[in-house]
Write an enzyme that holds these catalytic residues in place. Structure first.
Site, short mmCIF file in Angstrom:
data_model
loop_
_atom_site.label_atom_id
_atom_site.label_comp_id
_atom_site.label_asym_id
_atom_site.label_seq_id
_atom_site.Cartn_x
_atom_site.Cartn_y
_atom_site.Cartn_z
N ASP A 44 0.84 -1.21 0.00
CA ASP A 44 0.00 0.00 0.00
C ASP A 44 0.87 1.26 0.00
O ASP A 44 0.36 2.38 -0.05
CB ASP A 44 -1.04 -0.02 1.13
CG ASP A 44 -0.43 -0.04 2.51
OD1 ASP A 44 0.80 -0.18 2.62
OD2 ASP A 44 -1.19 0.09 3.49
N SER A 45 2.20 1.08 -0.01
CA SER A 45 3.11 2.20 -0.28
C SER A 45 2.84 2.74 -1.68
O SER A 45 3.27 3.83 -2.04
CB SER A 45 4.57 1.77 -0.14
OG SER A 45 4.80 0.58 -0.88
N GLU A 114 -2.08 -5.41 8.53
CA GLU A 114 -1.25 -4.88 9.62
C GLU A 114 -1.86 -5.13 10.99
O GLU A 114 -3.08 -5.05 11.16
CB GLU A 114 -1.07 -3.36 9.42
CG GLU A 114 -0.32 -3.01 8.16
CD GLU A 114 -0.10 -1.51 7.99
OE1 GLU A 114 -0.48 -0.73 8.90
OE2 GLU A 114 0.43 -1.12 6.94
N GLU A 182 8.68 -4.25 10.75
CA GLU A 182 9.16 -2.99 10.19
C GLU A 182 9.67 -2.04 11.27
O GLU A 182 9.03 -1.87 12.32
CB GLU A 182 8.00 -2.32 9.41
CG GLU A 182 8.36 -0.96 8.83
CD GLU A 182 7.42 -0.47 7.74
OE1 GLU A 182 6.49 -1.20 7.35
OE2 GLU A 182 7.64 0.67 7.27
#
Ligand code: KIV
Length: 277
Positions: A44-45, A114, A182
């Site tokens: 989704d970056s 996430e 991350e």
């Protein structure tokens, strides 16, 4: 041989590093696949890198599917994972399954989402129970950027590292085939990696993970708004592209492009008729 979620899981046992990168379009996906990347994430970056939004939050499911379809058309071997956008899985279990299912319907092999709250764990279990493979994501989770107070390194203390291990174990128990971790200190990521049976794929998490993932446009120097400190650029494609485009502008202005070899011509007899008519 096409890479499956089982290949990714087995990599850990075989001590083989997992190579993962993002793609949002056909041409990039094809290059990554040909280069031997194991896992291609339609991250989704996409929101910031390809669409120019200032966070991942505005990205819609339809925008994601549009790009995911292009990526899937470019891939023969790699495992394609689609990132579920913000609000596509948080509102209800029904939405979550439906949206994850849409990703598999267009040819993706798995989805990523996430977090590891009780609610998210229930959603993951449901997905896994209906045959949707899930890649987990903990540590810094960009869809929670507002709650986390910005792009901050997570699990900086031993206590927080132990809490993150528990989250990672919950994801493993919920059925995730691997977990992305991350923006955490190397020590925290290594502890998680050593505590899990499933692979841990790090980003900004040091070298102790079972694999690494990066945003391809960062690695290639194509995304030039900012460069996270954990990124290593293997190319300055933003700068090199700008130089190439300036050369093109110059060539056109000076009538150096197109040359005869880059043009089409009539036969001599047809060209004569043009002159005489
Ligand atoms: O969206 C993304 O690019 C990600 C990273 C983990 C690469 O989620």
């Amino acid at each position: 041989m096409p890479i499956t979620t089982h290949t990714i899981r087995d990599s850990k046992k075989q001590n083989r590093k997992i190579i993962a990168l993002t793609a949002y379009d056909y041409s990039t996906a094809k290059i990554l696949d040909k280069s031997g990347v194991d896992l291609i994430l339609v991250g989704d970056s996409l929101a910031q890198v390809a669409l120019g939004y200032d966070s991942t939050l505005p990205l819609t499911m339809d925008e994601m599917l549009h790009h995911a379809k292009a990526v899937i058309r470019g891939v023969k071997n790699a495992l394609v994972v689609v990132d579920l956008p913000f609000l596509s899985y948080q509102v209800s279990k029904k939405d979550a399954i439906y949206n994850a299912g849409r990703c598999l319907q267009i040819g993706a092999h798995a989805v990523k989402l996430e977090g590891a709250s009780e609610y998210i764990l229930k959603i993951i279990k449901k997905m896994v129970s209906v045959g949707i493979p899930v890649l987990g994501h903990i540590g810094f989770t960009p869809q929670s950027v507002n709650a986390l107070g910005g792009n901050k390194v997570q699990a900086k203390t031993a206590n927080e590292a132990h809490k993150l291990v528990l989250q990672a174990k919950d994801l493993q128990d919920a059925g995730c085939f691997a977990v992305v971790v991350e923006l955490v200190p190397s020590e925290s990521a290594t502890l998680i990696t050593e505590s899990l049976d499933i692979p841990v794929i790090g980003i900004g998490a040091g070298s102790g993970c079972d694999g690494q993932i990066l945003v391809t446009d960062d690695l290639l120097g194509k995304f030039i708004d900012f460069k996270p400190s954990f990124v290593k650029r293997y190319l300055e494609s933003g700068k090199d592209s700008e130089d190439a485009i300036k050369r093109f502008i110059n060539d056109v202005k000076e009538s150096k492009y197109p040359s005869d070899s880059e043009s089409f011509f009539m036969t001599e007899s047809e060209a004569e008729k043009i002159k005489t008519n």
